[in-house]
Design a protein around this motif. Structure first.
Motif, PDB file in Angstrom:
ATOM      1  N   ILE A  78      69.596  -5.287  34.688  1.00  0.00           N
ATOM      2  CA  ILE A  78      68.477  -5.956  34.023  1.00  0.00           C
ATOM      3  C   ILE A  78      67.344  -6.220  35.012  1.00  0.00           C
ATOM      4  O   ILE A  78      66.162  -6.047  34.685  1.00  0.00           O
ATOM      5  CB  ILE A  78      68.964  -7.244  33.342  1.00  0.00           C
ATOM      6  N   ASP A  79      67.696  -6.598  36.229  1.00  0.00           N
ATOM      7  CA  ASP A  79      66.672  -6.830  37.252  1.00  0.00           C
ATOM      8  C   ASP A  79      65.895  -5.542  37.541  1.00  0.00           C
ATOM      9  O   ASP A  79      64.663  -5.553  37.638  1.00  0.00           O
ATOM     10  CB  ASP A  79      67.330  -7.359  38.523  1.00  0.00           C
ATOM     11  N   ARG A  80      66.599  -4.417  37.652  1.00  0.00           N
ATOM     12  CA  ARG A  80      65.949  -3.162  38.011  1.00  0.00           C
ATOM     13  C   ARG A  80      65.098  -2.589  36.874  1.00  0.00           C
ATOM     14  O   ARG A  80      64.119  -1.885  37.120  1.00  0.00           O
ATOM     15  CB  ARG A  80      67.005  -2.131  38.415  1.00  0.00           C
ATOM     16  N   LEU A  81      65.466  -2.895  35.638  1.00  0.00           N
ATOM     17  CA  LEU A  81      64.768  -2.292  34.496  1.00  0.00           C
ATOM     18  C   LEU A  81      63.629  -3.160  33.956  1.00  0.00           C
ATOM     19  O   LEU A  81      62.923  -2.734  33.043  1.00  0.00           O
ATOM     20  CB  LEU A  81      65.751  -1.993  33.365  1.00  0.00           C
ATOM     21  N   THR A  82      63.455  -4.336  34.501  1.00  0.00           N
ATOM     22  CA  THR A  82      62.403  -5.227  33.998  1.00  0.00           C
ATOM     23  C   THR A  82      61.399  -5.550  35.097  1.00  0.00           C
ATOM     24  O   THR A  82      61.717  -5.516  36.291  1.00  0.00           O
ATOM     25  CB  THR A  82      63.002  -6.538  33.455  1.00  0.00           C
ATOM     26  N   GLU A  83      60.186  -5.864  34.684  1.00  0.00           N
ATOM     27  CA  GLU A  83      59.108  -6.169  35.611  1.00  0.00           C
ATOM     28  C   GLU A  83      58.943  -7.679  35.750  1.00  0.00           C
ATOM     29  O   GLU A  83      59.218  -8.441  34.813  1.00  0.00           O
ATOM     30  CB  GLU A  83      57.787  -5.573  35.105  1.00  0.00           C
ATOM     31  N   ASP A  84      58.475  -8.118  36.930  1.00  0.00           N
ATOM     32  CA  ASP A  84      58.171  -9.535  37.105  1.00  0.00           C
ATOM     33  C   ASP A  84      57.124  -9.978  36.093  1.00  0.00           C
ATOM     34  O   ASP A  84      56.145  -9.270  35.838  1.00  0.00           O
ATOM     35  CB  ASP A  84      57.645  -9.798  38.520  1.00  0.00           C
ATOM     36  N   LYS A  85      57.362 -11.148  35.517  1.00  0.00           N
ATOM     37  CA  LYS A  85      56.476 -11.737  34.516  1.00  0.00           C
ATOM     38  C   LYS A  85      56.315 -10.826  33.299  1.00  0.00           C
ATOM     39  O   LYS A  85      55.337 -10.905  32.568  1.00  0.00           O
ATOM     40  CB  LYS A  85      55.112 -12.077  35.125  1.00  0.00           C
ATOM     41  N   GLY A  86      57.311  -9.962  33.118  1.00  0.00           N
ATOM     42  CA  GLY A  86      57.333  -9.113  31.936  1.00  0.00           C
ATOM     43  C   GLY A  86      58.509  -9.496  31.073  1.00  0.00           C
ATOM     44  O   GLY A  86      59.559  -9.908  31.578  1.00  0.00           O
ATOM     45  N   GLN A  87      58.360  -9.387  29.784  1.00  0.00           N
ATOM     46  CA  GLN A  87      59.394  -9.848  28.863  1.00  0.00           C
ATOM     47  C   GLN A  87      59.739  -8.738  27.883  1.00  0.00           C
ATOM     48  O   GLN A  87      58.935  -8.386  27.022  1.00  0.00           O
ATOM     49  CB  GLN A  87      58.939 -11.097  28.117  1.00  0.00           C
ATOM     50  N   GLY A  88      60.931  -8.172  28.040  1.00  0.00           N
ATOM     51  CA  GLY A  88      61.395  -7.161  27.103  1.00  0.00           C
ATOM     52  C   GLY A  88      61.975  -7.811  25.863  1.00  0.00           C
ATOM     53  O   GLY A  88      62.467  -8.954  25.919  1.00  0.00           O
ATOM     54  N   LEU A 137      68.882   0.784  27.174  1.00  0.00           N
ATOM     55  CA  LEU A 137      68.210   2.088  27.200  1.00  0.00           C
ATOM     56  C   LEU A 137      66.758   2.009  26.720  1.00  0.00           C
ATOM     57  O   LEU A 137      65.863   2.563  27.369  1.00  0.00           O
ATOM     58  CB  LEU A 137      68.998   3.107  26.382  1.00  0.00           C
ATOM     59  N   PRO A 138      66.454   1.336  25.593  1.00  0.00           N
ATOM     60  CA  PRO A 138      65.047   1.251  25.167  1.00  0.00           C
ATOM     61  C   PRO A 138      64.163   0.538  26.187  1.00  0.00           C
ATOM     62  O   PRO A 138      62.981   0.879  26.328  1.00  0.00           O
ATOM     63  CB  PRO A 138      65.123   0.472  23.850  1.00  0.00           C
ATOM     64  N   VAL A 139      64.714  -0.447  26.895  1.00  0.00           N
ATOM     65  CA  VAL A 139      63.938  -1.137  27.934  1.00  0.00           C
ATOM     66  C   VAL A 139      63.584  -0.164  29.045  1.00  0.00           C
ATOM     67  O   VAL A 139      62.513  -0.244  29.652  1.00  0.00           O
ATOM     68  CB  VAL A 139      64.720  -2.349  28.484  1.00  0.00           C
ATOM     69  N   ALA A 140      64.477   0.801  29.287  1.00  0.00           N
ATOM     70  CA  ALA A 140      64.223   1.833  30.292  1.00  0.00           C
ATOM     71  C   ALA A 140      63.331   2.955  29.771  1.00  0.00           C
ATOM     72  O   ALA A 140      63.040   3.901  30.499  1.00  0.00           O
ATOM     73  CB  ALA A 140      65.545   2.416  30.781  1.00  0.00           C
ATOM     74  N   GLY A 141      62.912   2.840  28.507  1.00  0.00           N
ATOM     75  CA  GLY A 141      62.045   3.856  27.922  1.00  0.00           C
ATOM     76  C   GLY A 141      62.787   4.980  27.236  1.00  0.00           C
ATOM     77  O   GLY A 141      62.188   6.000  26.879  1.00  0.00           O
ATOM     78  N   ILE A 142      64.082   4.814  27.025  1.00  0.00           N
ATOM     79  CA  ILE A 142      64.909   5.846  26.395  1.00  0.00           C
ATOM     80  C   ILE A 142      65.293   5.377  24.995  1.00  0.00           C
ATOM     81  O   ILE A 142      65.866   4.297  24.828  1.00  0.00           O
ATOM     82  CB  ILE A 142      66.180   6.121  27.221  1.00  0.00           C
ATOM     83  N   HIS A 143      64.994   6.199  24.007  1.00  0.00           N
ATOM     84  CA  HIS A 143      65.289   5.856  22.614  1.00  0.00           C
ATOM     85  C   HIS A 143      66.153   6.952  21.989  1.00  0.00           C
ATOM     86  O   HIS A 143      65.644   7.867  21.336  1.00  0.00           O
ATOM     87  CB  HIS A 143      63.987   5.674  21.830  1.00  0.00           C
TER      88      HIS A 143
END
Length: 261
Positions: free
Chosen positions: A98-108, A140-146
């Motif tokens: 989760i840390d690697r797939l998300t951006e700081d101050k970003g909310q999936g 997967l969708p957070v990583a851009g994969i659908h």
């Protein structure tokens, strides 16, 4: 600005002689990084609440750069996860992913709920390997994969025999098998499991238990997608691979009755 946010500690790193830099995922504002001054000192009121996996309410002074963690009120320290090597290993994998797939101050969307459900399920003694697999599929969708899992990715058919295609990132029906020479044939049960892992919330699955071979199959598919499409390499995955090769490192547990194939 001072904010009180509900969050979970993803990682905590020492900084200097007495401080920590913590990364937490909050319900209200997504991922945040903050300085916890004095948190390395055993007597500090921040020492316990800044441990990895801790779920709590945090008072943060947020600015343009790194924030400052002022206070913390623990909700759950995830004691079982800390005391169980297998649970620790899979929980570490979850928070690192989760840390690697998300951006700081970003909310999936739904990331906090997924993280909370996963860690609480592990802490309650549910199979940590299966829970980690749920997280991998749902991130997967957070990583851009659908992935296309509700129909054939080519002809859109919903009936027939299906296989998984890494080329199409989803299911192909038997009419379209020739499109990808490297399809992975799947049974109807495996198809339902893949859809379940991707779509059903963790708390709705209950005490679903899976055979080791089933988990290995599900892991092979989702990690191949990550390797080929996302390119994320996690440090915690190496330790999980070691546990897979040397299961004698883990204490023997009573095996529950298993579902699935």
């Amino acid at each position: 600005m001072l904010n009180k946010w509900e969050g979970i500690i993803l990682k905590s790193m020492p900084y200097g002689e007495s401080n920590k830099i913590v990364t937490l995922y909050t319900r209200e504002a997504g991922k945040m990084t903050a300085m916890a001054r004095g948190a390395k000192k055993p007597a500090s009121r921040l020492a316990a609440v800044t441990q990895t996996f801790t779920h709590g309410f945090f008072l943060l002074h947020a600015g343009r750069g790194m924030g400052t963690l002022e206070q913390g009120e623990p909700v759950n320290s995830m004691r079982h996860i800390r005391e169980d090597l297998e649970a620790t290993a899979y929980a570490s994998f979850v928070v690192e992913l989760i840390d690697r797939l998300t951006e700081d101050k970003g909310q999936g969307p739904n990331v906090f709920a997924l993280l909370q459900d996963a860690l609480h399920a592990m802490n309650e003694g549910y199979d940590p390997e299966a829970i980690a697999l749920f997280v991998e599929w749902k991130m997967l969708p957070v990583a851009g994969i659908h992935p296309v899992l509700h129909q054939c990715a080519h002809c859109r058919a919903t009936e027939g025999e299906f296989a998984f295609s890494f080329q199409m990132i989803g299911f192909l029906c038997h009419r379209c098998f020739q499109i990808d020479p490297y399809i992975v044939r799947i049974t109807p049960t495996q198809l339902r499991l893949i859809r379940t892992f991707f779509t059903v919330p963790i708390q709705q699955v209950g005490s679903l238990t899976l055979k080791k071979a089933t988990k290995q199959f599900m892991r092979k598919i989702v990690r191949t997608v990550y390797d080929e499409q996302v390119g994320v390499r996690l440090k915690s995955r190496a330790f999980l691979d070691q546990l897979e090769r040397t299961p004698q490192l883990l204490p023997q547990k009573e095996k529950p009755q298993e579902d699935g194939e």
